[in-house]
Design a protein around this motif. Sequence first.
Motif, PDB file in Angstrom:
ATOM      1  N   LEU A  86      33.565  38.124  39.185  1.00  0.00           N
ATOM      2  CA  LEU A  86      34.267  36.943  39.693  1.00  0.00           C
ATOM      3  C   LEU A  86      35.601  37.325  40.320  1.00  0.00           C
ATOM      4  O   LEU A  86      35.922  36.915  41.437  1.00  0.00           O
ATOM      5  N   LEU A  87      36.386  38.130  39.611  1.00  0.00           N
ATOM      6  CA  LEU A  87      37.707  38.504  40.112  1.00  0.00           C
ATOM      7  C   LEU A  87      37.617  39.408  41.337  1.00  0.00           C
ATOM      8  O   LEU A  87      38.454  39.321  42.246  1.00  0.00           O
ATOM      9  N   SER A  88      36.605  40.254  41.389  1.00  0.00           N
ATOM     10  CA  SER A  88      36.454  41.174  42.520  1.00  0.00           C
ATOM     11  C   SER A  88      35.983  40.464  43.782  1.00  0.00           C
ATOM     12  O   SER A  88      36.208  40.954  44.893  1.00  0.00           O
ATOM     13  N   ASN A  89      35.307  39.326  43.611  1.00  0.00           N
ATOM     14  CA  ASN A  89      34.737  38.615  44.762  1.00  0.00           C
ATOM     15  C   ASN A  89      35.191  37.159  44.788  1.00  0.00           C
ATOM     16  O   ASN A  89      34.441  36.275  45.199  1.00  0.00           O
ATOM     17  N   PHE A  90      36.422  36.930  44.367  1.00  0.00           N
ATOM     18  CA  PHE A  90      36.901  35.556  44.244  1.00  0.00           C
ATOM     19  C   PHE A  90      36.958  34.893  45.618  1.00  0.00           C
ATOM     20  O   PHE A  90      37.612  35.395  46.536  1.00  0.00           O
ATOM     21  N   PRO A  91      36.259  33.759  45.788  1.00  0.00           N
ATOM     22  CA  PRO A  91      36.242  33.076  47.090  1.00  0.00           C
ATOM     23  C   PRO A  91      37.626  32.567  47.478  1.00  0.00           C
ATOM     24  O   PRO A  91      38.502  32.387  46.633  1.00  0.00           O
TER      25      PRO A  91
END
Length: 237
Positions: free
Chosen positions: A42-47
């Motif tokens: 989630l944190l690495s690909n946070f929209p």
Amino acid sequence: MLLNIAICDDEDSSRKIMIEYIERILDIENYRISEYKSGEELLSNFPEVIDILLLDVQMGGLTGMQAAKEIRRFDTSVNIIFTTAFVDFMQEGYEVRAFRYLLKPIAYEDFKKHLLGCINSILESEKRHLAIKEIENGNIVRIPIDSILYVETESRYVLIHTDKKTYKSRMGISNIERELECTKFYRCHRCYLINLKKVEGMKQNSVLIKGEDIIVSRYKMKELRIQLTSILGEILC
């Protein structure tokens, strides 16, 4: 309004159930879902924008609570709904301003109640705030609309001037104009969008807002006078 909903849960079955619930509650054209299997993912690909985050508290590796604390460092506006099998995390949830808790196994009626409650809260909030992503630090901030003096373009960016500070964003001025179309803002020039309630006076080809002269296009001056008349109850000359 298109809702951006993110689901972060390390159990495939839990994510599947929540997606099925959302499909039953909302029309498909009104939302977009993104899925994450861990707090790290989630944190690495946070929209760029998330309206609602359904976040499992207990996950392997980074917990949902730890992920929420990291998220709050750069996004203060996302509505977090925690999902958990326990109630021991209520105090920590308060610290990260969680919107609600949903206890697992999640019942459909409980899910529907809290999801719709969250959506209603967002819709009410959207009427009073403008959400932007700042250039300086990448944070998503929600600016009280009543505090905005005017918006101006600067090269590829926009500057949003408020009572207390100026924000810089890549959000186009036309996009901001659409966001504020139901409020008392007026596009007086291709480079300026002004808050009519903040106008202190008018000159031949400009308006005065907090001591600043804001240029008004010649062909928009007449319409601006009419707009100000409806707002202020008098014609400014």
